[in-house]
Write a protein that holds these residues in place. Structure first.
Motif, PDB file in Angstrom:
ATOM      1  N   ALA A 250       0.864  -1.188   0.000  1.00  0.00           N
ATOM      2  CA  ALA A 250       0.000   0.000   0.000  1.00  0.00           C
ATOM      3  C   ALA A 250       0.897   1.232   0.000  1.00  0.00           C
ATOM      4  N   GLY A 251       1.616   1.417  -1.088  1.00  0.00           N
ATOM      5  CA  GLY A 251       2.638   2.453  -1.141  1.00  0.00           C
ATOM      6  C   GLY A 251       2.111   3.864  -0.971  1.00  0.00           C
ATOM      7  N   TRP A 252       0.947   4.161  -1.523  1.00  0.00           N
ATOM      8  CA  TRP A 252       0.386   5.509  -1.396  1.00  0.00           C
ATOM      9  C   TRP A 252       0.080   5.811   0.062  1.00  0.00           C
ATOM     10  N   GLN A 253      -0.550   4.874   0.748  1.00  0.00           N
ATOM     11  CA  GLN A 253      -0.860   5.072   2.168  1.00  0.00           C
ATOM     12  C   GLN A 253       0.427   5.098   3.000  1.00  0.00           C
ATOM     13  N   ARG A 254       1.382   4.268   2.656  1.00  0.00           N
ATOM     14  CA  ARG A 254       2.628   4.211   3.422  1.00  0.00           C
ATOM     15  C   ARG A 254       3.347   5.559   3.437  1.00  0.00           C
ATOM     16  N   ARG A 255       3.241   6.309   2.341  1.00  0.00           N
ATOM     17  CA  ARG A 255       3.887   7.621   2.267  1.00  0.00           C
ATOM     18  C   ARG A 255       3.183   8.661   3.125  1.00  0.00           C
ATOM     19  N   ARG A 256       2.063   8.311   3.718  1.00  0.00           N
ATOM     20  CA  ARG A 256       1.270   9.290   4.463  1.00  0.00           C
ATOM     21  C   ARG A 256       1.150   8.992   5.954  1.00  0.00           C
ATOM     22  N   VAL A 257       1.719   7.891   6.396  1.00  0.00           N
ATOM     23  CA  VAL A 257       1.743   7.592   7.829  1.00  0.00           C
ATOM     24  C   VAL A 257       3.185   7.481   8.292  1.00  0.00           C
ATOM     25  N   ILE A 258       3.425   7.916   9.516  1.00  0.00           N
ATOM     26  CA  ILE A 258       4.763   7.937  10.094  1.00  0.00           C
ATOM     27  C   ILE A 258       4.793   6.926  11.223  1.00  0.00           C
ATOM     28  N   PRO A 259       5.429   5.763  11.033  1.00  0.00           N
ATOM     29  CA  PRO A 259       5.483   4.776  12.119  1.00  0.00           C
ATOM     30  C   PRO A 259       6.452   5.230  13.206  1.00  0.00           C
ATOM     31  N   ILE A 260       5.951   5.318  14.426  1.00  0.00           N
ATOM     32  CA  ILE A 260       6.755   5.766  15.564  1.00  0.00           C
ATOM     33  C   ILE A 260       6.674   4.715  16.659  1.00  0.00           C
ATOM     34  N   GLY A 261       7.809   4.240  17.100  1.00  0.00           N
ATOM     35  CA  GLY A 261       7.840   3.245  18.161  1.00  0.00           C
ATOM     36  C   GLY A 261       7.445   3.833  19.496  1.00  0.00           C
ATOM     37  N   SER A 262       6.533   3.165  20.179  1.00  0.00           N
ATOM     38  CA  SER A 262       6.141   3.547  21.527  1.00  0.00           C
ATOM     39  C   SER A 262       6.484   2.384  22.454  1.00  0.00           C
ATOM     40  N   TYR A 263       7.090   2.684  23.588  1.00  0.00           N
ATOM     41  CA  TYR A 263       7.699   1.670  24.446  1.00  0.00           C
ATOM     42  C   TYR A 263       7.001   1.648  25.805  1.00  0.00           C
ATOM     43  N   ILE A 264       6.777   0.460  26.342  1.00  0.00           N
ATOM     44  CA  ILE A 264       6.052   0.302  27.601  1.00  0.00           C
ATOM     45  C   ILE A 264       6.752  -0.742  28.474  1.00  0.00           C
ATOM     46  N   ILE A 265       6.717  -0.510  29.789  1.00  0.00           N
ATOM     47  CA  ILE A 265       7.143  -1.519  30.749  1.00  0.00           C
ATOM     48  C   ILE A 265       6.000  -1.811  31.710  1.00  0.00           C
ATOM     49  N   ALA A 266       6.020  -2.996  32.285  1.00  0.00           N
ATOM     50  CA  ALA A 266       5.164  -3.345  33.408  1.00  0.00           C
ATOM     51  C   ALA A 266       6.063  -3.658  34.593  1.00  0.00           C
ATOM     52  N   THR A 267       5.730  -3.108  35.737  1.00  0.00           N
ATOM     53  CA  THR A 267       6.504  -3.419  36.933  1.00  0.00           C
ATOM     54  C   THR A 267       6.109  -4.790  37.482  1.00  0.00           C
ATOM     55  N   GLU A 268       6.936  -5.301  38.366  1.00  0.00           N
ATOM     56  CA  GLU A 268       6.541  -6.464  39.152  1.00  0.00           C
ATOM     57  C   GLU A 268       5.345  -6.083  40.026  1.00  0.00           C
ATOM     58  N   ALA A 269       4.711  -7.073  40.613  1.00  0.00           N
ATOM     59  CA  ALA A 269       3.578  -6.807  41.503  1.00  0.00           C
ATOM     60  C   ALA A 269       4.040  -5.975  42.698  1.00  0.00           C
ATOM     61  N   LEU A 270       3.274  -4.938  43.030  1.00  0.00           N
ATOM     62  CA  LEU A 270       3.588  -4.029  44.126  1.00  0.00           C
ATOM     63  C   LEU A 270       2.590  -4.242  45.268  1.00  0.00           C
ATOM     64  N   SER A 271       2.965  -3.812  46.458  1.00  0.00           N
ATOM     65  CA  SER A 271       2.067  -3.971  47.596  1.00  0.00           C
ATOM     66  C   SER A 271       0.867  -3.044  47.439  1.00  0.00           C
ATOM     67  N   PRO A 272      -0.293  -3.452  47.939  1.00  0.00           N
ATOM     68  CA  PRO A 272      -1.476  -2.570  47.863  1.00  0.00           C
ATOM     69  C   PRO A 272      -1.241  -1.216  48.518  1.00  0.00           C
ATOM     70  N   ASP A 273      -0.515  -1.191  49.638  1.00  0.00           N
ATOM     71  CA  ASP A 273      -0.258   0.082  50.308  1.00  0.00           C
ATOM     72  C   ASP A 273       0.547   1.025  49.419  1.00  0.00           C
ATOM     73  N   LEU A 274       1.563   0.493  48.741  1.00  0.00           N
ATOM     74  CA  LEU A 274       2.383   1.317  47.859  1.00  0.00           C
ATOM     75  C   LEU A 274       1.559   1.826  46.687  1.00  0.00           C
ATOM     76  N   MET A 275       0.751   0.967  46.082  1.00  0.00           N
ATOM     77  CA  MET A 275      -0.097   1.394  44.968  1.00  0.00           C
ATOM     78  C   MET A 275      -1.062   2.484  45.417  1.00  0.00           C
ATOM     79  N   ASP A 276      -1.608   2.349  46.619  1.00  0.00           N
ATOM     80  CA  ASP A 276      -2.565   3.343  47.106  1.00  0.00           C
ATOM     81  C   ASP A 276      -1.896   4.694  47.365  1.00  0.00           C
ATOM     82  N   ARG A 277      -0.621   4.686  47.729  1.00  0.00           N
ATOM     83  CA  ARG A 277       0.079   5.945  47.985  1.00  0.00           C
ATOM     84  C   ARG A 277       0.415   6.677  46.691  1.00  0.00           C
ATOM     85  N   ILE A 278       0.915   5.950  45.695  1.00  0.00           N
ATOM     86  CA  ILE A 278       1.380   6.643  44.493  1.00  0.00           C
ATOM     87  C   ILE A 278       0.294   6.777  43.427  1.00  0.00           C
TER      88      ILE A 278
END
Length: 432
Positions: A250-278
């Motif tokens: 889809a070359g025409w469409q490809r010239r009109r969109v800009i692929p940008i990498g978006s990066y995500i992490i997940a933390t380990e499980a946190l204590s309920p008290d810590l989650m409630d504070r932050i």
């Protein structure tokens, strides 16, 4: 790589795949002739396929990877009203009436996903917790507060200004200068949402062919010939729904969109008290930077999902993870010893005018360019483009008639991205 910051079961794949691993679909023979061929088995393609199949059309959806392997299951699960340019900016471009209709499409998309999840009974942890957007400097807070108090008539959103002195009831950090809460912002588990959409499309008779990249689309008389490894199919209509993964087919469409990498992490499980504070609420979270952070509690409030752009050029999840962790700790020093359980990335598709686009080019339909806000808009526009294919007046959108711009010398590889990210990060660095 700092190995001590990762959990023993660390994975370089989306956290969402724990509940909904990518489906391994049985190979299906492609018929010689169909009504509609769709390229891309993400939210856009499957939403369109579902509408078409329920209207009695024969539909085949092709994907180069597993269904939903791209950003449909790699996003943060935040659902906003989706429109990047403001009303005044759009008015200068297109006039007041068109600007109004474009902004309204963001609200319609949010309404669509809310109604769709309920009517289809998709179990995807859908909720409406609202979103807190933090101001990264005083000038941004003042601008955000003014904007909240002077919204265009008929386009008002439910906004609440949160001064810095009250910020801790929304977020346990002193890093922001206050912010604004939009109580209409929703959230979901994107993997489960995609799984529900896939199941309903297949139940309606849609054939989903995975690990089968489309190699070419040729217009014939009538219709098209869609080529794939080992064969081809004649289709009355074709929809390109590949967004940040649009390729040479889809070359025409490809010239009109800009692929940008978006990066995500997940933390380990946190204590309920810590989650409630932050994170004392279940709000979706973000800030006013151009190079944004977006983050949230996981649906079960056991951990934090934290995303953003942490390098000028594209990198891999092993390299982005320590950088995202550093920035997370910068917001929440209490997380100094937190480890990371998942790190992943996906390509969002920006456009040169920062608007989504839906339309046809050389009789090929497309919907794409959601600019990082596509959880609702992608499925909504998939539904609308299906209505267009069916010839229904309901398929009209506020984006109709808006030109889909590109730039000279641009072929789909954003050679300018590193310089742009560096410039905006430099702008974001000013505190006053």
């Amino acid at each position: 790589m700092q190995s001590d910051i990762f959990t023993e079961d660390f994975k370089t794949e989306p956290y969402w795949w724990e509940k909904s691993p990518r489906p391994r679909l049985r190979k299906t023979a492609v018929p010689e002739k169909i009504d509609v061929a769709i390229v891309g088995a993400g939210y856009t393609g499957l939403s369109a396929a579902l509408v078409l199949a329920r209207a009695g059309r024969s539909v085949v959806v092709f994907d180069a990877e597993d269904a939903g392997w791209g950003c449909s299951t790699r996003n943060g699960g935040q659902i906003s009203r989706s429109i990047k340019p403001g009303y005044e900016q759009l008015t200068r471009r297109y006039g007041a009436d068109t600007a109004f209709e474009i902004i309204r499409e963001g609200s319609r998309a949010l309404e669509w996903v809310t109604d769709f999840v309920a009517s289809e009974n998709i179990q995807c942890d859908f909720a409406v917790p609202g979103k807190f957007t933090g101001a990264h400097n005083q000038a941004q807070f003042e601008a955000m507060a003014r904007a909240a108090d002077h919204q265009p008539e008929g386009l008002e959103e439910p906004l609440e200004v949160i001064p810095r002195a009250e910020q801790h009831r929304e977020l346990g950090t002193d890093a922001y200068y206050g912010g604004v809460v939009n109580t209409s912002t929703a959230s979901l588990d994107p993997g489960l949402f995609h799984q529900g959409l896939l199941e309903r499309a297949r139940a309606a008779g849609v054939s989903v062919v995975t690990h089968c990249p489309v190699a070419g689309i040729e217009e014939t008389a009538p219709g098209f010939r869609v080529k794939f490894p080992g064969g081809s199919v004649r289709a009355g209509n074709v929809l390109v729904a590949t967004n940040g993964y649009t390729g040479a087919e889809a070359g025409w469409q490809r010239r009109r969109v800009i692929p940008i990498g978006s990066y995500i992490i997940a933390t380990e499980a946190l204590s309920p008290d810590l989650m409630d504070r932050i994170m004392p609420t279940n709000r979706m979270l973000g800030d006013s930077r151009k190079v944004v952070y977006y983050y949230r509690p996981s649906p079960d409030r056991s951990r934090i999902l934290f995303g953003g752009r942490v390098s000028a050029s594209e990198t891999n999840p092993l390299k982005s993870a320590p950088l995202l962790r550093r920035d997370l700790i910068g917001l929440f020093p209490e997380l100094e010893n937190v480890r990371i359980s998942h790190s992943w990335m996906g390509f969002v598709a920006y456009t040169f005018d920062t608007l989504a686009h839906v339309g046809t080019h050389e009789n090929i339909h497309y919907a794409m360019g959601y600019c990082g806000s596509g959880v609702s808009m992608s499925g909504y526009l998939g539904m609308r483009v299906a209505q267009k294919i069916l010839g229904l007046k309901e398929g009209r959108t506020g984006f109709d008639g808006i030109s889909f711009p590109t730039r000279p010398l641009y072929t789909g590889r954003p050679w300018f991205l590193s310089a742009s990210v560096a410039f905006y990060r430099w702008r974001d660095s000013f505190n006053r």
